[in-house]
Design an enzyme around this catalytic site. Structure first.
Site, PDB file in Angstrom:
ATOM      1  CG  ASP A 147      -0.730  -4.599 -16.817  1.00 35.59           C
ATOM      2  OD1 ASP A 147      -1.374  -4.087 -15.894  1.00 35.59           O
ATOM      3  OD2 ASP A 147       0.046  -5.554 -16.639  1.00 35.59           O
TER       4      ASP A 147
ATOM      5  N   GLY B 266       0.783  -1.239   0.000  1.00 35.57           N
ATOM      6  CA  GLY B 266       0.000   0.000   0.000  1.00 35.57           C
ATOM      7  C   GLY B 266       0.813   1.286   0.000  1.00 35.57           C
ATOM      8  CB  SER B 267       4.266   2.281  -0.888  1.00 32.57           C
ATOM      9  OG  SER B 267       4.457   1.892  -2.228  1.00 32.57           O
ATOM     10  CG  ASN B 268       1.729   3.314  -5.816  1.00 32.85           C
ATOM     11  OD1 ASN B 268       2.120   4.383  -6.300  1.00 32.85           O
ATOM     12  ND2 ASN B 268       2.332   2.155  -6.055  1.00 32.85           N
TER      13      ASN B 268
ATOM     14  CG  HIS C 244       2.120  -1.961 -15.208  1.00 33.45           C
ATOM     15  ND1 HIS C 244       1.852  -3.199 -14.658  1.00 33.45           N
ATOM     16  CD2 HIS C 244       3.131  -2.142 -16.084  1.00 33.45           C
ATOM     17  CE1 HIS C 244       2.663  -4.094 -15.203  1.00 33.45           C
ATOM     18  NE2 HIS C 244       3.453  -3.474 -16.071  1.00 33.45           N
TER      19      HIS C 244
ATOM     20  NE  ARG D 284     -10.548 -14.473 -12.746  1.00 33.31           N
ATOM     21  CZ  ARG D 284      -9.413 -14.107 -12.157  1.00 33.31           C
ATOM     22  NH1 ARG D 284      -9.341 -12.992 -11.486  1.00 33.31           N
ATOM     23  NH2 ARG D 284      -8.340 -14.860 -12.250  1.00 33.31           N
TER      24      ARG D 284
ATOM     25  CG  MET E 270      -0.768  -7.564  -6.780  1.00 34.40           C
ATOM     26  SD  MET E 270      -0.166  -6.500  -8.133  1.00 34.40           S
ATOM     27  CE  MET E 270       1.111  -7.553  -8.804  1.00 34.40           C
ATOM     28  NE  ARG E 271      -8.839 -12.925  -7.585  1.00 34.41           N
ATOM     29  CZ  ARG E 271      -8.361 -14.135  -7.819  1.00 34.41           C
ATOM     30  NH1 ARG E 271      -7.092 -14.397  -7.674  1.00 34.41           N
ATOM     31  NH2 ARG E 271      -9.168 -15.105  -8.186  1.00 34.41           N
TER      32      ARG E 271
ATOM     33  CD  GLU F 227       5.041   2.181  -9.016  1.00 34.30           C
ATOM     34  OE1 GLU F 227       3.942   1.896  -8.505  1.00 34.30           O
ATOM     35  OE2 GLU F 227       5.941   1.330  -9.180  1.00 34.30           O
TER      36      GLU F 227
HETATM   37  C1  GAR Z   1       3.663  -1.084  -7.355  1.00 30.91           C
HETATM   38  O1  GAR Z   1       4.963  -1.075  -7.881  1.00 30.91           O
HETATM   39  C2  GAR Z   1       2.635  -1.125  -8.471  1.00 30.91           C
HETATM   40  O2  GAR Z   1       3.004  -0.367  -9.593  1.00 30.91           O
HETATM   41  C3  GAR Z   1       2.634  -2.598  -8.800  1.00 30.91           C
HETATM   42  O3  GAR Z   1       2.702  -3.235  -7.558  1.00 30.91           O
HETATM   43  C4  GAR Z   1       3.383  -2.397  -6.633  1.00 30.91           C
HETATM   44  C5  GAR Z   1       2.485  -2.194  -5.443  1.00 30.91           C
HETATM   45  O4  GAR Z   1       3.149  -1.518  -4.416  1.00 30.91           O
HETATM   46  N1  GAR Z   1       1.458  -2.957  -9.527  1.00 30.91           N
HETATM   47  C6  GAR Z   1       1.427  -3.889 -10.465  1.00 30.91           C
HETATM   48  O5  GAR Z   1       2.401  -4.542 -10.778  1.00 30.91           O
HETATM   49  C7  GAR Z   1       0.075  -4.087 -11.111  1.00 30.91           C
HETATM   50  N2  GAR Z   1       0.219  -4.824 -12.325  1.00 30.91           N
HETATM   51  P1  GAR Z   1       2.346  -0.827  -3.242  1.00 30.91           P
HETATM   52  O6  GAR Z   1       1.404  -1.891  -2.655  1.00 30.91           O
HETATM   53  O7  GAR Z   1       3.391  -0.424  -2.251  1.00 30.91           O
HETATM   54  O8  GAR Z   1       1.587   0.344  -3.794  1.00 30.91           O
END
Ligand code: GAR
Length: 190
Positions: free
Chosen positions: A147, A14-16, A111, A67, A92-93, A176
């Site tokens: 994507d 969850g850093s984003n 992404h 799903r 990631m689903r 990001e």
């Molecule tokens: C991030 O790098 C995001 O871009 C990537 O997962 C990471 C999640 O980090 N997403 C994907 O690869 C989606 N296809 P976070 O949980 O710290 O935000």
């Protein structure tokens, strides 16, 4: 000015999400987070939501028979939250075309590559193995193909000699955290 209501979907660290929480903490920022939903229990992103006093829920896909049933519950939660925009942030689903089309132009993703290059998983390993000079990250509207979809914002970073997947991932992740709030602002102000 009414702020754009965001629902943020996560699966992990969850850093984003945190970068969006931090942006929304500024009362001048034109969006607010109304809901955080994780498909995985006990992840760090849920703690971040709790720390920020944001309503959070776990909808664990493993508890559903397929799903469609999972996504029906997700849709109901999103409808309840009255979200204007759904932000995938390390979610990631894979989502079905039905779900994606229901949220068309109200569903965005981040992404860690310069899309349309390097869709899918293990991006940084593949970028290094291919000997690329640059990588980066992309915020885009979601379309049914994985994507893919119209690009809202990208940032480019160099691949440095000696980079590992981890060092490259960290350099990309820093970008990001800048472009996701910028993309949300762009949408909110359009
Ligand atoms: C991030 O790098 C995001 O871009 C990537 O997962 C990471 C999640 O980090 N997403 C994907 O690869 C989606 N296809 P976070 O949980 O710290 O935000």
């Amino acid at each position: 000015m009414a702020r754009l209501k965001l629902a943020v979907l996560i699966s992990g660290r969850g850093s984003n999400l945190q970068s969006l929480i931090d942006a929304c903490a500024d009362p001048e920022f034109p969006a607010e987070i109304v809901s955080v939903i994780s498909n995985v229990p006990d992840v760090q992103g849920l703690e971040r939501a709790a720390m920020a006093d944001i309503s959070a829920a776990v909808i664990d896909h493993r508890n559903f028979d397929g799903r469609e049933a999972f996504e029906a519950t997700l849709n109901a939660a999103l409808d309840d939250s009255a979200a204007d925009l759904v932000c995938l942030a390390g979610f990631m689903r894979l989502l079905t075309a039905e779900f994606v089309n229901r949220w068309r132009d109200r569903l965005i993703n981040i992404h860690p590559s310069l899309l349309p290059d390097y869709k899918g998983l293990h991006v940084h390993e593949r970028v290094i193995a291919a000997g690329e000079a640059f990588s980066g990250c992309t915020v885009h509207y979601v379309r049914p193909d994985m994507d893919s979809g119209p690009i809202i914002k990208q940032a480019k970073v160099p691949v440095e000699p000696g980079d590992t997947a981890d060092t490259l991932a960290a350099r990309v992740l820093a970008q990001e955290h800048i472009i996701y709030p910028e993309a949300v602002r762009q949408i909110a102000e359009a």
